[in-house]
Design a protein around this motif. Structure first.
Motif, mmCIF file in Angstrom:
data_model
loop_
_atom_site.group_PDB
_atom_site.id
_atom_site.type_symbol
_atom_site.label_atom_id
_atom_site.label_comp_id
_atom_site.label_asym_id
_atom_site.label_seq_id
_atom_site.Cartn_x
_atom_site.Cartn_y
_atom_site.Cartn_z
ATOM 1 N N MET A 1 0.847 -1.189 0.000
ATOM 2 C CA MET A 1 0.000 0.000 0.000
ATOM 3 C C MET A 1 0.885 1.241 0.000
ATOM 4 S SD MET A 1 -3.195 0.992 2.510
ATOM 5 C CE MET A 1 -2.281 0.846 4.048
ATOM 6 N N ILE A 2 0.518 2.212 -0.801
ATOM 7 C CA ILE A 2 1.268 3.459 -0.840
ATOM 8 C C ILE A 2 0.976 4.251 0.431
ATOM 9 C CG2 ILE A 2 -0.496 4.870 -2.003
ATOM 10 C CD1 ILE A 2 1.832 5.964 -3.759
ATOM 11 N N GLY A 3 1.990 4.980 0.929
ATOM 12 C CA GLY A 3 1.733 5.768 2.115
ATOM 13 C C GLY A 3 2.986 6.144 2.870
ATOM 14 N N PHE B 1 -0.373 -7.850 10.176
ATOM 15 C CA PHE B 1 0.153 -6.580 9.692
ATOM 16 C C PHE B 1 1.545 -6.755 9.098
ATOM 17 C CE2 PHE B 1 2.642 -2.704 10.450
ATOM 18 C CZ PHE B 1 1.874 -1.775 9.760
ATOM 19 N N ASP B 2 2.307 -7.708 9.606
ATOM 20 C CA ASP B 2 3.685 -7.910 9.151
ATOM 21 C C ASP B 2 3.767 -8.322 7.683
ATOM 22 O OD1 ASP B 2 4.612 -7.270 11.643
ATOM 23 O OD2 ASP B 2 4.778 -9.346 12.322
ATOM 24 N N GLN B 3 2.671 -8.789 7.108
ATOM 25 C CA GLN B 3 2.674 -9.178 5.698
ATOM 26 C C GLN B 3 2.491 -7.987 4.758
ATOM 27 O OE1 GLN B 3 -0.238 -12.238 5.079
ATOM 28 N NE2 GLN B 3 0.753 -13.697 6.451
ATOM 29 N N LEU B 4 2.201 -6.825 5.326
ATOM 30 C CA LEU B 4 1.974 -5.637 4.511
ATOM 31 C C LEU B 4 3.286 -4.944 4.151
ATOM 32 C CD1 LEU B 4 -0.073 -3.530 3.308
ATOM 33 C CD2 LEU B 4 0.179 -2.311 5.492
ATOM 34 N N VAL B 5 3.414 -4.546 2.893
ATOM 35 C CA VAL B 5 4.541 -3.721 2.448
ATOM 36 C C VAL B 5 4.057 -2.271 2.401
ATOM 37 C CG1 VAL B 5 6.188 -3.276 0.604
ATOM 38 C CG2 VAL B 5 5.459 -5.626 1.079
ATOM 39 N N LEU B 6 4.600 -1.453 3.275
ATOM 40 C CA LEU B 6 4.230 -0.040 3.345
ATOM 41 C C LEU B 6 5.383 0.715 4.001
ATOM 42 C CD1 LEU B 6 0.820 1.356 4.713
ATOM 43 C CD2 LEU B 6 2.900 2.682 4.556
ATOM 44 N N PRO B 7 6.033 1.614 3.285
ATOM 45 C CA PRO B 7 5.696 2.099 1.945
ATOM 46 C C PRO B 7 6.108 1.114 0.851
ATOM 47 C CG PRO B 7 7.714 3.128 2.709
ATOM 48 C CD PRO B 7 7.203 2.309 3.856
ATOM 49 N N ILE B 8 5.373 1.122 -0.223
ATOM 50 C CA ILE B 8 5.759 0.306 -1.368
ATOM 51 C C ILE B 8 7.007 0.897 -2.013
ATOM 52 C CG2 ILE B 8 3.476 -0.653 -1.874
ATOM 53 C CD1 ILE B 8 3.103 1.583 -3.937
ATOM 54 N N GLY B 9 7.840 0.022 -2.553
ATOM 55 C CA GLY B 9 9.055 0.492 -3.221
ATOM 56 C C GLY B 9 10.208 0.770 -2.283
ATOM 57 N N GLY B 10 10.026 0.513 -0.987
ATOM 58 C CA GLY B 10 11.107 0.731 -0.040
ATOM 59 C C GLY B 10 11.223 2.180 0.384
ATOM 60 N N LYS C 1 4.912 7.014 6.917
ATOM 61 C CA LYS C 1 5.092 6.374 8.222
ATOM 62 C C LYS C 1 3.855 6.573 9.096
ATOM 63 C CE LYS C 1 9.244 6.600 9.756
ATOM 64 N NZ LYS C 1 10.524 7.078 10.360
ATOM 65 N N SER C 2 3.250 7.773 9.057
ATOM 66 C CA SER C 2 2.055 8.017 9.865
ATOM 67 C C SER C 2 0.874 7.187 9.370
ATOM 68 C CB SER C 2 1.707 9.506 9.869
ATOM 69 O OG SER C 2 1.433 9.967 8.557
ATOM 70 N N LYS C 3 0.769 7.030 8.057
ATOM 71 C CA LYS C 3 -0.301 6.197 7.515
ATOM 72 C C LYS C 3 -0.108 4.750 7.944
ATOM 73 C CE LYS C 3 -2.620 4.996 3.150
ATOM 74 N NZ LYS C 3 -2.663 5.206 1.677
ATOM 75 N N ARG C 4 1.129 4.305 7.979
ATOM 76 C CA ARG C 4 1.429 2.946 8.425
ATOM 77 C C ARG C 4 0.970 2.737 9.871
ATOM 78 N NH1 ARG C 4 5.091 -1.211 7.185
ATOM 79 N NH2 ARG C 4 5.825 -2.331 9.037
ATOM 80 N N ASN C 5 1.278 3.700 10.725
ATOM 81 C CA ASN C 5 0.897 3.564 12.130
ATOM 82 C C ASN C 5 -0.618 3.592 12.305
ATOM 83 O OD1 ASN C 5 3.594 3.437 12.898
ATOM 84 N ND2 ASN C 5 3.748 5.661 13.205
#
Length: 280
Positions: free
Chosen positions: A208-210, A231-240, A212-216
């Motif tokens: 999901m694009i976003g 939650f650990d399976q989610l990649v956020l931010p995408i692209g590193g 650090k605050s969106k991740r939290n």
């Protein structure tokens, strides 16, 4: 233009006069593996066996066969200084003339490769979603662009598109092992789609694009809405997080690389697990 339509155009221009170049064997370091193929006509080529001097030599040999009316040859080629390459490996090539039946079989193999591409469900047809769909098109993926907004989907061609009032419903028909990338225009919709994808626990990648605050914020929301989802399976931010560049095309390139890396890691893990089963 897709690979199949490009091939059909190539074959029509070749008028039945073309040589299929295949790799029969490899030793050591080579620029391509044995799945690589190339078809050469008198003036054009389709596919690649790795580029460089080896490819040019096989193109020359194929065109020589066309001029001389030859049907089949096998060529051993060391990749050393004598041909201007320093890979140190060794190729064995098969060169054979394609007739209509062989061309049909070759086209069917292209269709099989296309059918085997991993679907990537891209939720959101904005700038990033469209750029990602284009970036994935030549890769071993099948990008599917999904949005509620017809006007956004209309801004891109030659990509599979789905206009859906309930985008998250597309997850329910997505096959196991697909990838999910969430880049919509609405954070609430992002959360809903990513939450459902994680709860299903059957996709090789959920990103999901976003920020650090969106991740939290999403972490807290997910714990309440989908308590069983990881939650650990989610990649956020995408692209590193290493490249600080928000241009859609750059984000798309980084996500494409991330998808390839994750797919390769999954394939390697599957091989290891399979080996372990046989070992027992």
């Amino acid at each position: 233009m897709g690979a199949i339509s490009t091939w059909q155009q190539f074959w029509a221009l070749a008028k039945g006069e073309a040589i299929l170049v295949e790799i029969l064997a490899i030793k050591g370091s080579t620029p391509r593996d044995m799945d690589a193929k190339m078809v050469v006509s008198a003036s054009e080529m389709f596919g690649t066996i790795g580029g460089g001097q080896a490819e040019y030599m096989m193109m020359d040999e194929a065109r020589k066969m066309l001029r001389q009316g030859q049907d089949h040859r096998e060529i051993d080629l060391p990749l050393g200084p004598q041909i201007g390459q320093c890979c140190g490996g060794h190729f064995t090539f098969s060169l054979r003339r394609l007739d209509a039946r062989a061309a049909q079989i070759f086209e069917q193999s292209l269709r099989s490769e296309a059918d085997a591409r991993t679907p990537i469900y891209i939720f959101g047809a904005g700038h990033v979603g469209r750029a990602l769909a284009q970036a994935l098109k030549p890769l071993p993926f099948r990008p599917i662009l999904i949005d509620q907004r017809a006007e956004e989907l209309s801004k891109i061609d030659n990509i599979e598109k789905r206009l859906s009032p309930l985008p998250e419903a597309e997850l329910r028909v997505a096959p196991d092992g697909a990838g999910v990338v969430v880049v919509t225009h609405d954070h609430a919709l992002d959360f809903m789609i990513a939450g459902e994808a994680l709860a299903m626990n059957r996709f090789f990648y959920v990103g999901m694009i976003g920020s650090k605050s969106k991740r939290n914020t999403f972490r807290s929301w997910l714990a309440d809405a989908y308590s069983d989802a990881s939650f650990d399976q989610l990649v956020l931010p995408i692209g590193g997080a290493k490249v600080k560049d928000k241009r859609p095309e750059v984000i798309a390139a980084l996500v494409a690389a991330e998808l390839i890396e994750q797919q390769a890691a999954n394939a390697q893990n599957a091989k290891v697990n399979l080996g372990g089963e046989y070992a027992r």
